[in-house]
Design a protein around this motif. Structure first.
Motif, PDB file in Angstrom:
ATOM      1  N   HIS A   6       0.815  -1.215   0.000  1.00  0.00           N
ATOM      2  CA  HIS A   6       0.000   0.000   0.000  1.00  0.00           C
ATOM      3  C   HIS A   6       0.843   1.258   0.000  1.00  0.00           C
ATOM      4  O   HIS A   6       0.514   2.245  -0.667  1.00  0.00           O
ATOM      5  CB  HIS A   6      -0.946   0.004   1.201  1.00  0.00           C
ATOM      6  CG  HIS A   6      -1.856   1.194   1.198  1.00  0.00           C
ATOM      7  ND1 HIS A   6      -1.571   2.355   1.883  1.00  0.00           N
ATOM      8  CD2 HIS A   6      -3.017   1.432   0.533  1.00  0.00           C
ATOM      9  CE1 HIS A   6      -2.526   3.237   1.661  1.00  0.00           C
ATOM     10  NE2 HIS A   6      -3.418   2.706   0.853  1.00  0.00           N
ATOM     11  N   ASN A   7       1.946   1.277   0.765  1.00  0.00           N
ATOM     12  CA  ASN A   7       2.787   2.481   0.818  1.00  0.00           C
ATOM     13  C   ASN A   7       3.341   2.837  -0.553  1.00  0.00           C
ATOM     14  O   ASN A   7       3.311   3.997  -0.967  1.00  0.00           O
ATOM     15  CB  ASN A   7       3.954   2.275   1.800  1.00  0.00           C
ATOM     16  CG  ASN A   7       3.499   2.405   3.242  1.00  0.00           C
ATOM     17  OD1 ASN A   7       2.293   2.378   3.522  1.00  0.00           O
ATOM     18  ND2 ASN A   7       4.443   2.533   4.156  1.00  0.00           N
ATOM     19  N   ARG A  11      -5.728   8.670  10.276  1.00  0.00           N
ATOM     20  CA  ARG A  11      -5.338   8.145   8.962  1.00  0.00           C
ATOM     21  C   ARG A  11      -5.787   9.124   7.902  1.00  0.00           C
ATOM     22  O   ARG A  11      -6.928   9.574   7.919  1.00  0.00           O
ATOM     23  CB  ARG A  11      -6.024   6.783   8.763  1.00  0.00           C
ATOM     24  CG  ARG A  11      -5.640   6.033   7.515  1.00  0.00           C
ATOM     25  CD  ARG A  11      -6.232   4.619   7.571  1.00  0.00           C
ATOM     26  NE  ARG A  11      -7.687   4.633   7.715  1.00  0.00           N
ATOM     27  CZ  ARG A  11      -8.537   4.768   6.697  1.00  0.00           C
ATOM     28  NH1 ARG A  11      -8.087   4.935   5.483  1.00  0.00           N
ATOM     29  NH2 ARG A  11      -9.844   4.742   6.910  1.00  0.00           N
ATOM     30  N   TYR A  37      -4.419  -8.551   2.041  1.00  0.00           N
ATOM     31  CA  TYR A  37      -4.740  -7.513   3.037  1.00  0.00           C
ATOM     32  C   TYR A  37      -5.758  -8.030   4.054  1.00  0.00           C
ATOM     33  O   TYR A  37      -6.758  -8.641   3.692  1.00  0.00           O
ATOM     34  CB  TYR A  37      -5.315  -6.297   2.301  1.00  0.00           C
ATOM     35  CG  TYR A  37      -5.860  -5.206   3.198  1.00  0.00           C
ATOM     36  CD1 TYR A  37      -5.025  -4.208   3.689  1.00  0.00           C
ATOM     37  CD2 TYR A  37      -7.212  -5.170   3.548  1.00  0.00           C
ATOM     38  CE1 TYR A  37      -5.525  -3.202   4.504  1.00  0.00           C
ATOM     39  CE2 TYR A  37      -7.719  -4.175   4.358  1.00  0.00           C
ATOM     40  CZ  TYR A  37      -6.873  -3.195   4.835  1.00  0.00           C
ATOM     41  OH  TYR A  37      -7.363  -2.201   5.643  1.00  0.00           O
ATOM     42  N   GLU A  64      -0.576  -4.832   9.928  1.00  0.00           N
ATOM     43  CA  GLU A  64      -0.194  -3.464   9.575  1.00  0.00           C
ATOM     44  C   GLU A  64       1.030  -3.484   8.644  1.00  0.00           C
ATOM     45  O   GLU A  64       1.068  -2.782   7.631  1.00  0.00           O
ATOM     46  CB  GLU A  64       0.103  -2.674  10.859  1.00  0.00           C
ATOM     47  CG  GLU A  64       0.705  -1.312  10.660  1.00  0.00           C
ATOM     48  CD  GLU A  64      -0.248  -0.278  10.073  1.00  0.00           C
ATOM     49  OE1 GLU A  64       0.185   0.862   9.875  1.00  0.00           O
ATOM     50  OE2 GLU A  64      -1.420  -0.595   9.770  1.00  0.00           O
ATOM     51  N   GLU A  65       2.019  -4.307   8.995  1.00  0.00           N
ATOM     52  CA  GLU A  65       3.209  -4.438   8.143  1.00  0.00           C
ATOM     53  C   GLU A  65       2.825  -5.020   6.774  1.00  0.00           C
ATOM     54  O   GLU A  65       3.317  -4.581   5.745  1.00  0.00           O
ATOM     55  CB  GLU A  65       4.260  -5.335   8.808  1.00  0.00           C
ATOM     56  CG  GLU A  65       5.041  -4.661   9.915  1.00  0.00           C
ATOM     57  CD  GLU A  65       5.795  -3.421   9.441  1.00  0.00           C
ATOM     58  OE1 GLU A  65       6.238  -3.392   8.274  1.00  0.00           O
ATOM     59  OE2 GLU A  65       5.921  -2.474  10.230  1.00  0.00           O
ATOM     60  N   LYS A 120       1.194  -2.356   4.702  1.00  0.00           N
ATOM     61  CA  LYS A 120       2.127  -1.345   4.196  1.00  0.00           C
ATOM     62  C   LYS A 120       3.043  -1.917   3.121  1.00  0.00           C
ATOM     63  O   LYS A 120       3.242  -1.320   2.072  1.00  0.00           O
ATOM     64  CB  LYS A 120       2.980  -0.784   5.349  1.00  0.00           C
ATOM     65  CG  LYS A 120       2.224   0.181   6.244  1.00  0.00           C
ATOM     66  CD  LYS A 120       3.151   1.030   7.092  1.00  0.00           C
ATOM     67  CE  LYS A 120       3.926   0.207   8.085  1.00  0.00           C
ATOM     68  NZ  LYS A 120       4.590   1.036   9.116  1.00  0.00           N
ATOM     69  N   HIS A 121       3.631  -3.101   3.410  1.00  0.00           N
ATOM     70  CA  HIS A 121       4.655  -3.644   2.523  1.00  0.00           C
ATOM     71  C   HIS A 121       4.183  -4.845   1.705  1.00  0.00           C
ATOM     72  O   HIS A 121       4.911  -5.322   0.843  1.00  0.00           O
ATOM     73  CB  HIS A 121       5.894  -4.032   3.325  1.00  0.00           C
ATOM     74  CG  HIS A 121       6.522  -2.874   4.035  1.00  0.00           C
ATOM     75  ND1 HIS A 121       6.857  -1.711   3.390  1.00  0.00           N
ATOM     76  CD2 HIS A 121       6.855  -2.693   5.350  1.00  0.00           C
ATOM     77  CE1 HIS A 121       7.387  -0.865   4.265  1.00  0.00           C
ATOM     78  NE2 HIS A 121       7.387  -1.435   5.455  1.00  0.00           N
TER      79      HIS A 121
END
Length: 703
Positions: free
Chosen positions: A176-177, A236, A303, A328-329, A332-333
């Motif tokens: 996602h990042n 957020r 996800y 969460e990690e 993000k990744h």
């Protein structure tokens, strides 16, 4: 700019000293290879691979990925061959670098074709090692961060490619990042003024919202403390491009989108996620129908999270995501988080990593089936849908499909053979059209039949790349086999005029003719004949090495049409021939044979040209249904359409199309397209229509 020493210090936190030294060695090798090269910005070129490795270090990627990042432009930009890298750093690193390198030695007709070929090569390398795409995404991310030094047109082209392909891939892999940064940087490059206006509006809104955000955050934190639940509450923010897309797609004002307050609650374990959900639902009232459990049913990219929307203070909507730190990690990744969590010993892929491997395997299958690279990339773009529907097989297995998928997409997702032999479907135990769009939660059952074939009409409604590719591939195979069969019949008929047969032709002579026509096999030559690209008569003459220009004897009689030849034979719409009519075949290049009535004026100019027309007859065992057009004149009265339909149905006919116009106030003219088996069946239909006393005249329409 990052230095190799600073990067090495960061790597020491999760890599061994030997692994860090290997990364250093790759850096010094790249520095030497790129010596004297500079980027458009004027910096030494080696700053780019170092920055790419730094991005991967943020994701805690393994040392081989970091080495490949350091070396990823060496093959392409310095002329050092893959073998040299393999000798220095091992086969794995060399394969990763080769997968990321572009195809520079090949010439392409268009830029689109070059991009498609590059992506196709990368997809094949991805299938061997998923880290190829991670290095490529990090490379693209740094290029996007330094895009402003390029000229406007090139900048927009790279940004468009990033938004269309690389951002959806990052999203599909759960990163996602990277996905959000790709979208924001692409948006800024494509629409700089719009991006700046939205950025300023967000900054202004953030200041106005600070007090209410603080109050909501405090009330959520107090709620968790009261319930003795440990969790971290953070605000957020939506990224700029998603705000822009919502404003455009949903036609909403900026203030309406910024009125929604979003928070994330991160906890230690899955059990706590559901406890926190209960606590926040007791604090604020939930919106009905807005709760989504992506922990029990993860998204296709791996996800996981709980999503809920609440009525907050003063009725303001609050969106809340609840997840564990590991989730969460992963959010993000994405797939890169697999390396963050995996132990030293090799373990079997799980979670997002297993899903990513499955997706890449599907990409490789698309690549093998696609006709060319442009078709392949079109199918990959179709497959990069961010929205999914979740449906069940009859045995309760969950299948993820893109939004808008149909039962045919589902059938191909289950197995290629199921898709190819699909004839009907049941959705929630009721028979439904194959084109009906599936809704989440539906149970789908596919009805198959041995010998069934894909229908070309399916291409109008399928949405997954896999379904589209396999349907096209199957139709190509079907068309080829039918073309070969027709070509063989046409060639044998031509040879029979010279008292010969294909089986009697010597192998040497056949090989010589194939070489002359530049064909690899007899089937290729027969396919060309069946498609009308080569004349059977000319090929027969070459095979027999005949001289002279005499016309081919025709004592063998016309070619028999069975009605089951399939895609390679079509029936002319101008004169709609049916079994029993005198017919002639027109050979049209690339289309095969089109069957016309013997007297059709559309083929009158080449009616006596043996290269273009071939005499035909109907076989005794002809089967199938054929359309014929009738013009019926009758006195106007109420319910006449129903009368005509009843008469046709009673003669076992079927009305495919009907249109009507009034000639005057008293007489109506109805044009019917009726499906019949042959002329006898048509005569029976016309006889039934004549029994209607209002009918004054019936004419069969022909060209």
């Amino acid at each position: 700019m990052p230095s190799i020493d600073a990067l090495a210090d960061r790597l020491c936190s999760y890599l061994t000293t030997d692994q860090v030294n290997l990364v250093r060695r790759a850096y010094y090798y790249a520095e030497q290879a790129h010596d004297g090269q500079r980027r458009r910005s004027g910096e030494p070129y080696v700053t780019h691979p170092l920055a790419v490795a730094s991005i991967l270090a943020d994701m805690h990627m393994d040392h081989q990925s970091l080495m490949a990042a350091m070396l990823h432009d060496v093959i392409e930009d310095t002329g050092i061959p893959k073998d040299a890298l393999s000798a220095q750093f091992g086969e794995t690193v060399a394969e990763l670098v080769d997968g990321v390198s572009k195809l520079t030695q090949m010439d392409f007709q268009t830029k689109a074709e070059a991009q498609a070929e590059n992506f196709q090569k990368m997809a094949m390398a991805m299938a061997r090692d998923i880290r190829v795409i991670l290095v490529k995404l990090a490379d693209r991310l740094h290029n996007m961060r330094t895009l402003e030094v390029l000229a406007g047109e090139k900048r927009r082209r790279i940004a468009k490619e990033t938004l269309e392909i690389y951002a959806p891939i990052a999203n599909r892999l759960g990163m996602h990042n990277v996905f959000a940064e790709f979208e924001d940087l692409g948006f800024k490059a494509m629409h700089p003024m719009r991006a700046e206006r939205i950025r300023q509006a967000v900054r202004k809104a953030r200041g106005n919202r600070r007090e209410i955000v603080g109050k909501i955050q405090e009330s959520l934190t107090n709620c968790l403390a009261q319930e003795e639940l440990v969790g971290e509450v953070t605000g957020r923010e939506k990224h700029l491009y998603s705000i822009y897309q919502k404003m455009r797609g949903k036609r909403r004002a900026f203030n309406e989108i910024m009125d929604v307050y979003a928070f994330r609650i991160t906890v230690d374990k899955v059990d706590t996620c559901y406890r926190v959900l209960g606590a926040v639902h007791s604090l604020y009232k939930p919106f009905p129908g807005r709760f989504k459990d992506y922990i029990a049913i993860p998204k296709a990219n791996g996800y996981q999270s709980l999503h809920t929307t609440l009525f907050g203070m003063h009725g303001v909507p609050i969106e809340i995501q609840i997840r564990t730190r590991e989730m969460e990690e992963m959010a993000k990744h994405g797939i890169a988080a697999h390396w963050l969590y995996k132990s030293n010993e090799e373990e079997s892929p799980r979670g997002s990593h297993a899903r990513a491997r499955q997706w890449v395997k599907g990409i490789l299958e698309l690549q093998q089936r696609a006709g060319n690279s442009l078709e392949f990339i079109e199918n990959v773009k179709i497959d990069l849908f961010p929205d999914e529907v979740y449906v069940f097989t009859p045995k309760g297995r969950i299948m993820e499909l893109p939004k808008g998928s149909t039962a045919v997409d589902f059938a191909y997702a289950v197995h290629t053979d199921v898709g190819n032999s699909c004839i009907a479907c049941r959705i929630n135990r009721r028979l439904a059209p194959l084109s009906e769009q599936l809704q989440s939660g539906a149970t789908v059952e596919i009805v198959t039949a041995p010998g069934a074939r894909p229908n070309p009409a399916w291409l109008n409604f399928v949405v997954t790349g896999k379904a589209r590719t396999h349907i096209r591939h199957s139709l190509k195979q079907q068309r080829r086999s039918e073309s070969v069969s027709l070509g063989e019949r046409l060639l044998n008929k031509a040879l029979a005029g010279f008292d010969s047969h294909l089986d009697k032709i010597a192998a040497e002579r056949l090989a010589a003719v194939l070489a002359e026509y530049q064909q690899d096999s007899l089937d290729d030559l027969l396919e060309d004949i069946g498609l009308g690209n080569r004349m059977a008569y000319v090929v027969a003459r070459r095979l027999l090495a005949e001289g002279g220009s005499e016309q081919m004897p025709s004592h063998d009689g016309p070619l028999a049409i069975r009605g089951t030849e399939g895609l390679v034979i079509s029936y002319a719409k101008c004169c709609t021939p049916i079994p029993g009519d005198p017919i002639v075949g027109h050979l049209s290049a690339g289309k095969g044979m089109v069957i016309h009535l013997d007297g059709c004026h559309n083929i009158s100019e080449f009616r006596h040209n043996p290269d273009k027309c071939i005499p035909l007859s109907w076989a005794k065992d002809v089967s199938g249904e054929f359309n014929v057009e009738l013009r019926v004149e009758l006195e106007h009265q109420r319910g006449l359409i129903a009368l005509l339909a009843t008469a046709v149905a009673s003669a076992d006919g079927n009305i495919e199309k009907i249109s009507m116009d009034e000639r005057d106030g008293r007489i109506s003219v109805v044009q019917l397209v009726v499906s019949v088996h042959d002329r006898v069946h048509l005569a029976r239909v016309i006889k039934r229509l004549r029994t209607i006393k209002e009918v004054t005249r019936i004419t069969r329409l022909r060209a």
